[in-house]
Scaffold this motif. Structure first.
Motif, PDB file in Angstrom:
ATOM      1  N   PRO A 325       0.838  -1.211   0.000  1.00 63.14           N
ATOM      2  CA  PRO A 325       0.000   0.000   0.000  1.00 63.14           C
ATOM      3  C   PRO A 325       0.872   1.260   0.000  1.00 63.14           C
ATOM      4  O   PRO A 325       2.038   1.233   0.407  1.00 63.14           O
ATOM      5  CB  PRO A 325      -0.774  -0.124   1.312  1.00 63.14           C
ATOM      6  N   ASP A 326       0.292   2.342  -0.458  1.00 63.48           N
ATOM      7  CA  ASP A 326       1.039   3.597  -0.474  1.00 63.48           C
ATOM      8  C   ASP A 326       1.355   4.073   0.946  1.00 63.48           C
ATOM      9  O   ASP A 326       2.469   4.498   1.230  1.00 63.48           O
ATOM     10  CB  ASP A 326       0.246   4.680  -1.216  1.00 63.48           C
ATOM     11  N   ARG A 327       0.329   3.989   1.817  1.00 66.52           N
ATOM     12  CA  ARG A 327       0.532   4.430   3.192  1.00 66.52           C
ATOM     13  C   ARG A 327      -0.444   3.678   4.093  1.00 66.52           C
ATOM     14  O   ARG A 327      -1.634   3.604   3.776  1.00 66.52           O
ATOM     15  CB  ARG A 327       0.323   5.941   3.335  1.00 66.52           C
ATOM     16  N   VAL A 328       0.052   3.140   5.179  1.00 70.70           N
ATOM     17  CA  VAL A 328      -0.809   2.385   6.083  1.00 70.70           C
ATOM     18  C   VAL A 328      -1.406   3.318   7.135  1.00 70.70           C
ATOM     19  O   VAL A 328      -0.936   4.445   7.323  1.00 70.70           O
ATOM     20  CB  VAL A 328      -0.022   1.245   6.781  1.00 70.70           C
ATOM     21  N   GLU A 329      -2.449   2.826   7.801  1.00 71.87           N
ATOM     22  CA  GLU A 329      -3.038   3.590   8.906  1.00 71.87           C
ATOM     23  C   GLU A 329      -2.181   3.481  10.163  1.00 71.87           C
ATOM     24  O   GLU A 329      -2.050   4.436  10.935  1.00 71.87           O
ATOM     25  CB  GLU A 329      -4.454   3.075   9.194  1.00 71.87           C
ATOM     26  N   GLY A 330      -1.624   2.286  10.393  1.00 75.28           N
ATOM     27  CA  GLY A 330      -0.714   2.118  11.534  1.00 75.28           C
ATOM     28  C   GLY A 330      -1.293   1.323  12.688  1.00 75.28           C
ATOM     29  O   GLY A 330      -0.696   1.295  13.766  1.00 75.28           O
ATOM     30  N   ALA A 331      -2.434   0.658  12.504  1.00 70.66           N
ATOM     31  CA  ALA A 331      -3.001  -0.174  13.578  1.00 70.66           C
ATOM     32  C   ALA A 331      -2.206  -1.476  13.671  1.00 70.66           C
ATOM     33  O   ALA A 331      -1.996  -2.156  12.670  1.00 70.66           O
ATOM     34  CB  ALA A 331      -4.471  -0.466  13.294  1.00 70.66           C
ATOM     35  N   LEU A 332      -1.771  -1.835  14.869  1.00 73.48           N
ATOM     36  CA  LEU A 332      -0.918  -3.015  15.077  1.00 73.48           C
ATOM     37  C   LEU A 332      -1.600  -4.000  16.032  1.00 73.48           C
ATOM     38  O   LEU A 332      -2.207  -3.587  17.024  1.00 73.48           O
ATOM     39  CB  LEU A 332       0.428  -2.602  15.657  1.00 73.48           C
ATOM     40  N   VAL A 333      -1.465  -5.279  15.712  1.00 71.83           N
ATOM     41  CA  VAL A 333      -1.984  -6.338  16.584  1.00 71.83           C
ATOM     42  C   VAL A 333      -0.908  -7.410  16.724  1.00 71.83           C
ATOM     43  O   VAL A 333      -0.418  -7.948  15.723  1.00 71.83           O
ATOM     44  CB  VAL A 333      -3.268  -6.974  16.011  1.00 71.83           C
ATOM     45  N   PHE A 334      -0.538  -7.702  17.973  1.00 74.44           N
ATOM     46  CA  PHE A 334       0.356  -8.822  18.286  1.00 74.44           C
ATOM     47  C   PHE A 334      -0.524  -9.942  18.834  1.00 74.44           C
ATOM     48  O   PHE A 334      -1.157  -9.782  19.877  1.00 74.44           O
ATOM     49  CB  PHE A 334       1.395  -8.415  19.329  1.00 74.44           C
ATOM     50  N   ARG A 335      -0.553 -11.055  18.114  1.00 75.11           N
ATOM     51  CA  ARG A 335      -1.482 -12.117  18.490  1.00 75.11           C
ATOM     52  C   ARG A 335      -0.700 -13.395  18.825  1.00 75.11           C
ATOM     53  O   ARG A 335      -0.082 -13.988  17.953  1.00 75.11           O
ATOM     54  CB  ARG A 335      -2.463 -12.370  17.343  1.00 75.11           C
ATOM     55  N   ASN A 336      -0.739 -13.772  20.108  1.00 75.88           N
ATOM     56  CA  ASN A 336      -0.057 -14.988  20.581  1.00 75.88           C
ATOM     57  C   ASN A 336       1.382 -15.057  20.058  1.00 75.88           C
ATOM     58  O   ASN A 336       1.864 -16.105  19.632  1.00 75.88           O
ATOM     59  CB  ASN A 336      -0.812 -16.250  20.148  1.00 75.88           C
ATOM     60  N   MET A 337       2.054 -13.939  20.081  1.00 76.44           N
ATOM     61  CA  MET A 337       3.362 -13.817  19.446  1.00 76.44           C
ATOM     62  C   MET A 337       4.484 -14.174  20.423  1.00 76.44           C
ATOM     63  O   MET A 337       4.550 -13.647  21.534  1.00 76.44           O
ATOM     64  CB  MET A 337       3.548 -12.399  18.908  1.00 76.44           C
ATOM     65  N   SER A 338       5.365 -15.077  19.984  1.00 76.39           N
ATOM     66  CA  SER A 338       6.564 -15.444  20.746  1.00 76.39           C
ATOM     67  C   SER A 338       7.760 -15.393  19.811  1.00 76.39           C
ATOM     68  O   SER A 338       7.631 -15.546  18.588  1.00 76.39           O
ATOM     69  CB  SER A 338       6.434 -16.848  21.352  1.00 76.39           C
ATOM     70  N   PHE A 339       8.925 -15.195  20.396  1.00 75.94           N
ATOM     71  CA  PHE A 339      10.127 -15.098  19.570  1.00 75.94           C
ATOM     72  C   PHE A 339      11.343 -15.561  20.349  1.00 75.94           C
ATOM     73  O   PHE A 339      11.500 -15.254  21.527  1.00 75.94           O
ATOM     74  CB  PHE A 339      10.341 -13.643  19.110  1.00 75.94           C
ATOM     75  N   ARG A 340      12.202 -16.313  19.662  1.00 78.03           N
ATOM     76  CA  ARG A 340      13.524 -16.673  20.192  1.00 78.03           C
ATOM     77  C   ARG A 340      14.549 -16.436  19.101  1.00 78.03           C
ATOM     78  O   ARG A 340      14.275 -16.622  17.920  1.00 78.03           O
ATOM     79  CB  ARG A 340      13.562 -18.116  20.702  1.00 78.03           C
ATOM     80  N   TYR A 341      15.755 -16.006  19.506  1.00 76.36           N
ATOM     81  CA  TYR A 341      16.790 -15.665  18.527  1.00 76.36           C
ATOM     82  C   TYR A 341      17.353 -16.904  17.829  1.00 76.36           C
ATOM     83  O   TYR A 341      17.670 -16.865  16.653  1.00 76.36           O
ATOM     84  CB  TYR A 341      17.924 -14.887  19.208  1.00 76.36           C
ATOM     85  N   GLU A 342      17.480 -17.995  18.562  1.00 74.39           N
ATOM     86  CA  GLU A 342      17.987 -19.232  17.977  1.00 74.39           C
ATOM     87  C   GLU A 342      17.064 -20.374  18.365  1.00 74.39           C
ATOM     88  O   GLU A 342      16.321 -20.287  19.343  1.00 74.39           O
ATOM     89  CB  GLU A 342      19.413 -19.509  18.454  1.00 74.39           C
TER      90      GLU A 342
END
Length: 589
Positions: A325-342
């Protein structure tokens, strides 16, 4: 062979210049054979008393050397042209790919090692791609020409050279295998040298203030010594193989000389032919020796090629998205999000669920290592989530084209990166390079860059030095903020954006940032809680989890972790202020 063939693809596109060099070296090789033929004609003319040929023989000398010089020029120029283009193209391909590699690659490889690949290793590649070909073509045709001429004069004696061929091949093969391994070690040691020197030079102030000059010098000497040892191992291997081959060739020539003086054989050859035959055999010693020495060039080049192609073959950042898209509105949702580096590491972020409305300002606080910067770094996809998903305007950020996603985000982080150019260049950096001067000046004014720039002789055109070394920490931070203001992105990430500012400058910057944050989704990471009191929502993080959230007043009323942090910082600030008042000192800059 696969590596070598891949390398030759870089040569293939310059086939015309390469063909020119081949023609030049064929001419050069022909002149060597012509020299032996000239010697035959000279000796026969003198022996038979045909002294009238002296004019032709004298002019022939000039002609042979002119042709040899022409062949040398064409061969060297053509192959050098190819070599420099190969280096340029390979280096550009390597750098272009480095710009696409994921963040994890840079964490696993030192900058010194990567710089060594871009500089030293790529130069070594030309040894296999062009220099070795130069020697192989020039000396190869010379050997073929001389060998053919010797066959013409006396094929029986010439066949003695074929006896030594297999032995030479075995010796060269053994030496080649050893030199390939040593070449890898040499290239690794060059990376260690570059890394050691780079760290010491960049951190010279820390090195000196903590008395580590001798420590860093010793470390550099150690890696340089390792490089010297590896190079000497290569020299020894080459120095043993080359004389061994030369002795075998010399043995054949000695045997040939002995047999050639057999009365029956001499009868078949004129005096000129006999001397020309021995001379041609002697002339073969140098090209044969050179042909055995190209093994070290090829092995160094192949080891360097493997190192370079290893980087080029590393998978770039995943960019399978098509949404742009040319420009987003900016609404963000993190849903059941997990992260590990390795894969086997502990979770850096654990089951984050969060909704951020378009235009909302959300602050992240917590102790170091709680996951604040990691959370912010997942938005521009410096890393991809391990579990769950992140939605931007109801679209998974994986669905966005990577360049488009990042064009929607402006970032100001604690470690400000400036490039060796003017202040204006660093504000209007990258895709903003074409911005008008008026917009640059407006961004500089909004970020309070203009406040210190007006005191500089060149103004916005003042050079900042490497990584802004000529500016203070606060000035560099303001330039980074001006860069974010100029980008005018719908999402703004401020990672300790005011950490390098003094109290008065921070107050001005806070005012500027509050104006900039209007209508933008903003993530603010801060240790000083006074800078985020006006945030719409504050998230308190610990061990990768959100343990509290609310606005400033709500969190104080809860009396939890945030309230304790605020109370502690407020007490410390009061003590500092009281001390300053008692001593009459100005606030610390």
């Amino acid at each position: 062979m696969q590596v070598y063939l891949r390398l030759l693809k870089y040569v293939k596109q310059y086939w015309s210049a390469f063909l020119l060099s081949v023609v030049g070296f064929v001419i050069y090789a022909g002149s060597q054979t012509a020299s032996a033929k000239w010697l035959e004609a000279f000796v026969d003319s003198v022996g038979s008393g045909q002294l009238d040929n002296r004019g032709i023989l004298a002019l022939s000398v000039l002609g042979i050397f002119f042709v040899r010089g022409l062949g040398t020029f064409l061969g060297n120029y053509g192959l050098s042209y190819v070599a420099r283009h190969v280096v340029h193209n390979l280096r550009c391909d390597l750098f272009r790919h480095l710009m696409l590699l994921p963040s994890s690659y840079y964490h696993q490889n030192s900058s010194g090692e990567l710089l060594a690949k871009l500089t030293y290793n790529v130069e070594q590649v030309t040894g296999a791609a062009t220099n070795a070909l130069k020697v192989a073509i020039r000396e190869g045709f010379t050997v073929i020409g001389l060998f053919g001429y010797m066959l013409y004069l006396n094929w029986k004696l010439t066949l003695l050279f074929l006896v030594v061929g297999p032995v030479v091949g075995v010796v060269v093969g053994i030496a080649a295998r050893r030199m390939r391994g040593i070449s890898r070690n040499v290239q690794q040691s060059v990376g260690d040298i570059t890394s050691s020197a780079s760290e010491a030079i960049k951190g010279y102030q820390v090195v000196r203030i903590f008395g580590a000059t001798e420590l860093e010098t010793d470390r550099f000497i150690k890696v340089s010594q390792q490089n010297r040892r590896q190079v000497m191992k290569m020299v020894v291997t080459q120095s043993v193989a080359t004389p061994f081959v030369q002795m075998m060739v010399a043995g054949v020539i000695a045997l040939m000389t002995f047999l050639a003086m057999e009365p029956d054989l001499i009868k078949e050859m004129s005096t000129g032919q006999f001397i020309a035959f021995i001379s041609a055999a002697a002339l073969m010693a140098k090209p044969v020796r050179s042909l055995t020495e190209i093994s070290s060039m090829i092995q160094s080049g192949l080891a360097a090629s493997e190192s370079v192609f290893e980087v080029v073959d590393t998978a770039p950042e995943k960019d399978n998205g098509t949404f742009a898209p040319d420009r987003v509105e900016g609404a963000l949702v993190f849903r059941n999000m997990s992260f590990r580096y390795e894969a086997d590491a502990k979770l850096a972020l654990d089951n984050i669920n969060l909704d951020i409305k378009s235009g909302e300002t959300v602050a992240l606080v917590g102790k170091s290592g709680s996951g604040k910067s990691t959370l912010a770094g997942l938005l521009p996809r410096f890393y991809d989530v391990t579990e769950g998903e992140i939605l931007l305007d109801d679209h998974n950020i994986q669905d966005y084209k990577l360049a488009n996603l990042r064009s929607q985000i402006a970032l100001v982080n604690q470690q400000v990166i400036l490039f060796n150019g003017t202040i204006a260049d660093n504000i209007a950096y990258g895709a903003m390079a074409g911005c008008s001067r008026e917009k640059i000046e407006a961004a500089a004014e909004a970020a309070h860059v203009a406040e210190f720039v007006r005191h500089l002789p060149e103004g916005l055109d003042t050079m900042v030095g490497e990584n802004g070394v000529l500016l203070s920490g606060g000035q560099r931070q303001r330039i980074a903020i001006a860069r974010a203001i100029l980008k005018d992105a719908p999402i703004l990430i401020l990672d300790e954006a005011t950490s390098a500012l003094d109290t008065e400058s921070e107050r001005h910057i806070q005012d500027a940032l509050e104006n900039v944050m209007q209508g933008r989704t903003t993530l603010v990471i801060a240790h000083r809680l006074s800078t985020i009191e006006s945030a719409d929502r504050i998230l308190v993080m610990d061990s990768g989890r959100i343990i509290e959230q609310g606005n400033h007043a709500e969190l104080l009323q809860k009396g939890g972790v945030y309230a304790n942090l605020h109370s502690l910082q407020f007490s410390e600030a009061a003590v500092v202020t009281e001390t300053e008042q008692m001593t009459g000192q100005e606030p610390e800059q």
